[in-house]
Design a protein around this motif. Structure first.
Motif, PDB file in Angstrom:
ATOM      1  N   PHE A   2       0.564   8.830  13.847  1.00 26.32           N
ATOM      2  CA  PHE A   2       0.111   9.644  12.723  1.00 26.32           C
ATOM      3  C   PHE A   2       0.286   8.830  11.447  1.00 26.32           C
ATOM      4  O   PHE A   2       1.325   8.221  11.243  1.00 26.32           O
ATOM      5  CB  PHE A   2       0.947  10.918  12.592  1.00 26.32           C
ATOM      6  CG  PHE A   2       0.801  11.857  13.751  1.00 26.32           C
ATOM      7  CD1 PHE A   2      -0.201  12.810  13.765  1.00 26.32           C
ATOM      8  CD2 PHE A   2       1.677  11.793  14.823  1.00 26.32           C
ATOM      9  CE1 PHE A   2      -0.328  13.670  14.841  1.00 26.32           C
ATOM     10  CE2 PHE A   2       1.563  12.655  15.893  1.00 26.32           C
ATOM     11  CZ  PHE A   2       0.548  13.599  15.896  1.00 26.32           C
ATOM     12  N   LEU A   4       0.146   9.368   7.325  1.00 26.26           N
ATOM     13  CA  LEU A   4       0.083  10.359   6.257  1.00 26.26           C
ATOM     14  C   LEU A   4      -0.126   9.664   4.920  1.00 26.26           C
ATOM     15  O   LEU A   4       0.335   8.544   4.719  1.00 26.26           O
ATOM     16  CB  LEU A   4       1.394  11.158   6.193  1.00 26.26           C
ATOM     17  CG  LEU A   4       1.644  12.168   7.305  1.00 26.26           C
ATOM     18  CD1 LEU A   4       1.894  11.497   8.624  1.00 26.26           C
ATOM     19  CD2 LEU A   4       2.783  13.064   6.945  1.00 26.26           C
ATOM     20  N   ARG A   8       1.714  13.532   1.992  1.00 23.33           N
ATOM     21  CA  ARG A   8       2.094  13.938   3.352  1.00 23.33           C
ATOM     22  C   ARG A   8       1.003  14.708   4.085  1.00 23.33           C
ATOM     23  O   ARG A   8       1.281  15.589   4.893  1.00 23.33           O
ATOM     24  CB  ARG A   8       3.399  14.714   3.351  1.00 23.33           C
ATOM     25  CG  ARG A   8       4.560  13.906   2.840  1.00 23.33           C
ATOM     26  CD  ARG A   8       5.837  14.670   2.926  1.00 23.33           C
ATOM     27  NE  ARG A   8       6.918  13.854   2.372  1.00 23.33           N
ATOM     28  CZ  ARG A   8       8.075  14.326   2.045  1.00 23.33           C
ATOM     29  NH1 ARG A   8       8.352  15.593   2.223  1.00 23.33           N
ATOM     30  NH2 ARG A   8       8.998  13.536   1.540  1.00 23.33           N
ATOM     31  N   VAL A  10      -1.993  14.378   6.796  1.00 25.58           N
ATOM     32  CA  VAL A  10      -2.383  13.486   7.885  1.00 25.58           C
ATOM     33  C   VAL A  10      -3.788  12.954   7.617  1.00 25.58           C
ATOM     34  O   VAL A  10      -4.728  13.710   7.415  1.00 25.58           O
ATOM     35  CB  VAL A  10      -2.337  14.211   9.247  1.00 25.58           C
ATOM     36  CG1 VAL A  10      -2.840  13.312  10.362  1.00 25.58           C
ATOM     37  CG2 VAL A  10      -0.927  14.695   9.547  1.00 25.58           C
ATOM     38  N   LYS A  11      -3.915  11.629   7.628  1.00 24.02           N
ATOM     39  CA  LYS A  11      -5.204  10.981   7.374  1.00 24.02           C
ATOM     40  C   LYS A  11      -5.737  10.209   8.572  1.00 24.02           C
ATOM     41  O   LYS A  11      -6.907   9.890   8.628  1.00 24.02           O
ATOM     42  CB  LYS A  11      -5.095  10.026   6.178  1.00 24.02           C
ATOM     43  CG  LYS A  11      -4.819  10.739   4.880  1.00 24.02           C
ATOM     44  CD  LYS A  11      -5.978  11.633   4.513  1.00 24.02           C
ATOM     45  CE  LYS A  11      -5.777  12.320   3.188  1.00 24.02           C
ATOM     46  NZ  LYS A  11      -6.923  13.103   2.784  1.00 24.02           N
ATOM     47  N   ILE A  13      -5.027   9.889  13.040  1.00 24.80           N
ATOM     48  CA  ILE A  13      -4.300  10.224  14.269  1.00 24.80           C
ATOM     49  C   ILE A  13      -4.926   9.403  15.390  1.00 24.80           C
ATOM     50  O   ILE A  13      -6.144   9.440  15.574  1.00 24.80           O
ATOM     51  CB  ILE A  13      -4.439  11.719  14.634  1.00 24.80           C
ATOM     52  CG1 ILE A  13      -3.881  12.610  13.538  1.00 24.80           C
ATOM     53  CG2 ILE A  13      -3.756  12.007  15.964  1.00 24.80           C
ATOM     54  CD1 ILE A  13      -4.134  14.098  13.777  1.00 24.80           C
ATOM     55  N   THR A  48      -9.816   9.543  13.667  1.00 28.36           N
ATOM     56  CA  THR A  48      -9.108   9.793  14.927  1.00 28.36           C
ATOM     57  C   THR A  48      -9.613   8.833  15.998  1.00 28.36           C
ATOM     58  O   THR A  48     -10.775   8.439  15.985  1.00 28.36           O
ATOM     59  CB  THR A  48      -9.304  11.238  15.442  1.00 28.36           C
ATOM     60  OG1 THR A  48     -10.689  11.463  15.684  1.00 28.36           O
ATOM     61  CG2 THR A  48      -8.767  12.254  14.464  1.00 28.36           C
TER      62      THR A  48
END
Length: 71
Positions: A2, A4, A8, A10-11, A13, A48
């Motif tokens: 992850f 961030l 904070r 999440v950018k 994954i 992602t």
């Protein structure tokens, strides 16, 4: 993995790179590229990827309070 941003949020994954078997054969450094994108004020692309690895397993914990009652 992850990633961030400074708030904070999440950018990214996913996987660190595109080759889990051979560091010498890595062609896409997903995490490194995502960090560079954030540092330059851009959105990581891709946001992602499919992460390869094992899951994290957690044992169930039973907590007792001061009166020995299960919580």
């Amino acid at each position: 993995m992850f990633l961030l941003d400074k708030n904070r949020v999440v950018k990214y994954i996913g996987a660190i790179d595109d080759n889990v078997d051979s560091p010498a054969d890595v062609k896409e450094k997903y995490l490194e590229d995502a960090i560079a994108a954030l540092e330059s004020g851009k959105t990581p692309s891709p946001e992602t990827t499919k992460a390869i690895g094992c899951g994290i397993k957690v044992k169930k914990v039973v907590l007792y309070n001061i009166n020995n009652n299960i919580s």
